[in-house]
Design a protein around this motif. Structure first.
Motif, PDB file in Angstrom:
ATOM      1  N   LYS A  25      12.360 -22.609  -5.906  1.00  0.00           N
ATOM      2  CA  LYS A  25      11.030 -22.099  -6.210  1.00  0.00           C
ATOM      3  C   LYS A  25      11.106 -21.110  -7.366  1.00  0.00           C
ATOM      4  O   LYS A  25      11.918 -20.203  -7.362  1.00  0.00           O
ATOM      5  CB  LYS A  25      10.448 -21.424  -4.970  1.00  0.00           C
ATOM      6  N   GLN A  26      10.268 -21.297  -8.353  1.00  0.00           N
ATOM      7  CA  GLN A  26      10.171 -20.379  -9.474  1.00  0.00           C
ATOM      8  C   GLN A  26       8.882 -19.586  -9.326  1.00  0.00           C
ATOM      9  O   GLN A  26       7.800 -20.152  -9.306  1.00  0.00           O
ATOM     10  CB  GLN A  26      10.169 -21.147 -10.797  1.00  0.00           C
ATOM     11  N   ALA A  27       9.006 -18.286  -9.189  1.00  0.00           N
ATOM     12  CA  ALA A  27       7.835 -17.432  -9.002  1.00  0.00           C
ATOM     13  C   ALA A  27       7.371 -16.889 -10.347  1.00  0.00           C
ATOM     14  O   ALA A  27       8.174 -16.501 -11.184  1.00  0.00           O
ATOM     15  CB  ALA A  27       8.174 -16.279  -8.073  1.00  0.00           C
ATOM     16  N   ASP A  28       6.065 -16.862 -10.541  1.00  0.00           N
ATOM     17  CA  ASP A  28       5.452 -16.226 -11.700  1.00  0.00           C
ATOM     18  C   ASP A  28       5.146 -14.793 -11.272  1.00  0.00           C
ATOM     19  O   ASP A  28       4.158 -14.538 -10.569  1.00  0.00           O
ATOM     20  CB  ASP A  28       4.184 -16.986 -12.087  1.00  0.00           C
ATOM     21  N   LEU A  29       5.993 -13.857 -11.656  1.00  0.00           N
ATOM     22  CA  LEU A  29       5.894 -12.488 -11.162  1.00  0.00           C
ATOM     23  C   LEU A  29       4.602 -11.791 -11.592  1.00  0.00           C
ATOM     24  O   LEU A  29       4.056 -10.977 -10.850  1.00  0.00           O
ATOM     25  CB  LEU A  29       7.117 -11.680 -11.583  1.00  0.00           C
ATOM     26  N   LYS A  30       4.090 -12.122 -12.752  1.00  0.00           N
ATOM     27  CA  LYS A  30       2.813 -11.525 -13.185  1.00  0.00           C
ATOM     28  C   LYS A  30       1.666 -12.015 -12.290  1.00  0.00           C
ATOM     29  O   LYS A  30       0.772 -11.248 -11.942  1.00  0.00           O
ATOM     30  CB  LYS A  30       2.553 -11.825 -14.650  1.00  0.00           C
ATOM     31  N   LYS A  31       1.722 -13.276 -11.879  1.00  0.00           N
ATOM     32  CA  LYS A  31       0.694 -13.799 -10.977  1.00  0.00           C
ATOM     33  C   LYS A  31       0.816 -13.149  -9.600  1.00  0.00           C
ATOM     34  O   LYS A  31      -0.185 -12.810  -8.977  1.00  0.00           O
ATOM     35  CB  LYS A  31       0.791 -15.313 -10.847  1.00  0.00           C
ATOM     36  N   VAL A  32       2.044 -12.964  -9.130  1.00  0.00           N
ATOM     37  CA  VAL A  32       2.260 -12.305  -7.849  1.00  0.00           C
ATOM     38  C   VAL A  32       1.644 -10.903  -7.888  1.00  0.00           C
ATOM     39  O   VAL A  32       0.952 -10.482  -6.962  1.00  0.00           O
ATOM     40  CB  VAL A  32       3.765 -12.230  -7.495  1.00  0.00           C
ATOM     41  N   MET A  33       1.875 -10.195  -8.997  1.00  0.00           N
ATOM     42  CA  MET A  33       1.324  -8.845  -9.128  1.00  0.00           C
ATOM     43  C   MET A  33      -0.202  -8.894  -9.167  1.00  0.00           C
ATOM     44  O   MET A  33      -0.868  -8.059  -8.533  1.00  0.00           O
ATOM     45  CB  MET A  33       1.867  -8.159 -10.384  1.00  0.00           C
ATOM     46  N   THR A  34      -0.764  -9.844  -9.858  1.00  0.00           N
ATOM     47  CA  THR A  34      -2.221  -9.985  -9.903  1.00  0.00           C
ATOM     48  C   THR A  34      -2.774 -10.216  -8.497  1.00  0.00           C
ATOM     49  O   THR A  34      -3.785  -9.618  -8.111  1.00  0.00           O
ATOM     50  CB  THR A  34      -2.627 -11.145 -10.840  1.00  0.00           C
ATOM     51  N   ASP A  35      -2.100 -11.059  -7.717  1.00  0.00           N
ATOM     52  CA  ASP A  35      -2.523 -11.301  -6.329  1.00  0.00           C
ATOM     53  C   ASP A  35      -2.467 -10.007  -5.513  1.00  0.00           C
ATOM     54  O   ASP A  35      -3.346  -9.739  -4.695  1.00  0.00           O
ATOM     55  CB  ASP A  35      -1.646 -12.370  -5.672  1.00  0.00           C
ATOM     56  N   MET A  36      -1.440  -9.209  -5.740  1.00  0.00           N
ATOM     57  CA  MET A  36      -1.302  -7.944  -5.008  1.00  0.00           C
ATOM     58  C   MET A  36      -2.361  -6.924  -5.408  1.00  0.00           C
ATOM     59  O   MET A  36      -2.861  -6.178  -4.573  1.00  0.00           O
ATOM     60  CB  MET A  36       0.077  -7.337  -5.245  1.00  0.00           C
ATOM     61  N   LYS A  37      -2.678  -6.876  -6.694  1.00  0.00           N
ATOM     62  CA  LYS A  37      -3.651  -5.887  -7.182  1.00  0.00           C
ATOM     63  C   LYS A  37      -4.978  -6.003  -6.450  1.00  0.00           C
ATOM     64  O   LYS A  37      -5.674  -5.008  -6.259  1.00  0.00           O
ATOM     65  CB  LYS A  37      -3.856  -6.033  -8.685  1.00  0.00           C
ATOM     66  N   ALA A  38      -5.316  -7.210  -6.036  1.00  0.00           N
ATOM     67  CA  ALA A  38      -6.565  -7.415  -5.298  1.00  0.00           C
ATOM     68  C   ALA A  38      -6.517  -6.748  -3.923  1.00  0.00           C
ATOM     69  O   ALA A  38      -7.551  -6.473  -3.324  1.00  0.00           O
ATOM     70  CB  ALA A  38      -6.836  -8.911  -5.152  1.00  0.00           C
ATOM     71  N   LYS A  39      -5.325  -6.456  -3.428  1.00  0.00           N
ATOM     72  CA  LYS A  39      -5.154  -5.880  -2.088  1.00  0.00           C
ATOM     73  C   LYS A  39      -4.783  -4.390  -2.102  1.00  0.00           C
ATOM     74  O   LYS A  39      -4.943  -3.707  -1.111  1.00  0.00           O
ATOM     75  CB  LYS A  39      -4.049  -6.637  -1.349  1.00  0.00           C
ATOM     76  N   ILE A  40      -4.270  -3.908  -3.225  1.00  0.00           N
ATOM     77  CA  ILE A  40      -3.773  -2.536  -3.292  1.00  0.00           C
ATOM     78  C   ILE A  40      -4.930  -1.540  -3.222  1.00  0.00           C
ATOM     79  O   ILE A  40      -5.898  -1.640  -3.968  1.00  0.00           O
ATOM     80  CB  ILE A  40      -2.934  -2.324  -4.576  1.00  0.00           C
ATOM     81  N   GLU A  41      -4.799  -0.591  -2.314  1.00  0.00           N
ATOM     82  CA  GLU A  41      -5.851   0.401  -2.107  1.00  0.00           C
ATOM     83  C   GLU A  41      -5.823   1.527  -3.137  1.00  0.00           C
ATOM     84  O   GLU A  41      -6.863   2.076  -3.472  1.00  0.00           O
ATOM     85  CB  GLU A  41      -5.754   0.963  -0.689  1.00  0.00           C
ATOM     86  N   ASN A  42      -4.645   1.889  -3.634  1.00  0.00           N
ATOM     87  CA  ASN A  42      -4.536   2.953  -4.646  1.00  0.00           C
ATOM     88  C   ASN A  42      -5.152   2.446  -5.951  1.00  0.00           C
ATOM     89  O   ASN A  42      -4.623   1.544  -6.589  1.00  0.00           O
ATOM     90  CB  ASN A  42      -3.067   3.347  -4.840  1.00  0.00           C
ATOM     91  N   GLN A  43      -6.249   3.037  -6.348  1.00  0.00           N
ATOM     92  CA  GLN A  43      -6.964   2.606  -7.555  1.00  0.00           C
ATOM     93  C   GLN A  43      -6.482   3.327  -8.814  1.00  0.00           C
ATOM     94  O   GLN A  43      -7.015   3.093  -9.894  1.00  0.00           O
ATOM     95  CB  GLN A  43      -8.471   2.828  -7.371  1.00  0.00           C
ATOM     96  N   GLU A  44      -5.503   4.198  -8.675  1.00  0.00           N
ATOM     97  CA  GLU A  44      -5.021   4.963  -9.828  1.00  0.00           C
ATOM     98  C   GLU A  44      -3.623   4.513 -10.217  1.00  0.00           C
ATOM     99  O   GLU A  44      -2.708   5.310 -10.350  1.00  0.00           O
ATOM    100  CB  GLU A  44      -5.073   6.453  -9.504  1.00  0.00           C
ATOM    101  N   MET A  45      -3.504   3.205 -10.408  1.00  0.00           N
ATOM    102  CA  MET A  45      -2.225   2.599 -10.761  1.00  0.00           C
ATOM    103  C   MET A  45      -2.323   2.074 -12.190  1.00  0.00           C
ATOM    104  O   MET A  45      -3.412   1.812 -12.694  1.00  0.00           O
ATOM    105  CB  MET A  45      -1.898   1.443  -9.812  1.00  0.00           C
TER     106      MET A  45
END
Length: 154
Positions: A25-45
């Motif tokens: 499996k080849q992961a697209d790390l930028k896409k993984v981060m984009t998916d996480m950003k939708a869930k991250i509660e800290n808005q000052e990142m």
């Protein structure tokens, strides 16, 4: 006939090796981060760039195939998420060592000055899976780590 069988066996080996490689499996790390950003509660990142790898982590961009990093911009939260794919196994080993050192640095910084953030940090970790290395420091560690692991594991 022996020559034909040898060629046939060689072709079978090549095809089986190619099939094994295709299942990695080849992961697209930028896409993984984009998916996480939708869930991250800290808005000052904020996102980091490859220019930040050496000064912030001591990681040479030459060792990195791809990466994504998202860190707290206020300096009062310990939230720090970084994923890297090393160019090879040796590069991944060097990256893991640097992220382990960064994790230890965060421990020292937070222990006396940010005890609540230190408690969060102690539940988090640096992980390696093949050439992929991650450090997720967040109160949402378990949820974010699951997203990451689902993306990089076979």
């Amino acid at each position: 006939m022996k020559k034909f069988l040898s060629l046939l066996l060689a072709a079978a080996i090549v095809l089986s090796l190619a099939a094994c490689g295709a299942s990695t499996k080849q992961a697209d790390l930028k896409k993984v981060m984009t998916d996480m950003k939708a869930k991250i509660e800290n808005q000052e990142m904020m996102d980091l760039t490859s220019d930040d790898l050496m000064p912030n982590y001591g990681i040479s961009p030459d060792d990195v195939k791809q990466f994504a990093a998202y860190v707290d911009s206020t300096g009062i939260k310990g939230d720090e998420i970084i994923f890297l794919e090393g160019k090879d196994a040796e590069a991944a080993k060097r990256i893991k060592e640097k992220l382990d050192a960064r994790y230890k640095q965060k421990e020292v910084e937070m222990k006396d000055y940010l005890p609540e953030e230190f408690a969060v940090l102690k539940k988090c970790s640096v992980n390696q899976n093949g050439n992929y290395v991650s450090m997720i420091v967040s109160p949402q560690y378990e949820e974010l780590n699951k997203i990451y692991n689902d993306a990089i594991k076979k």
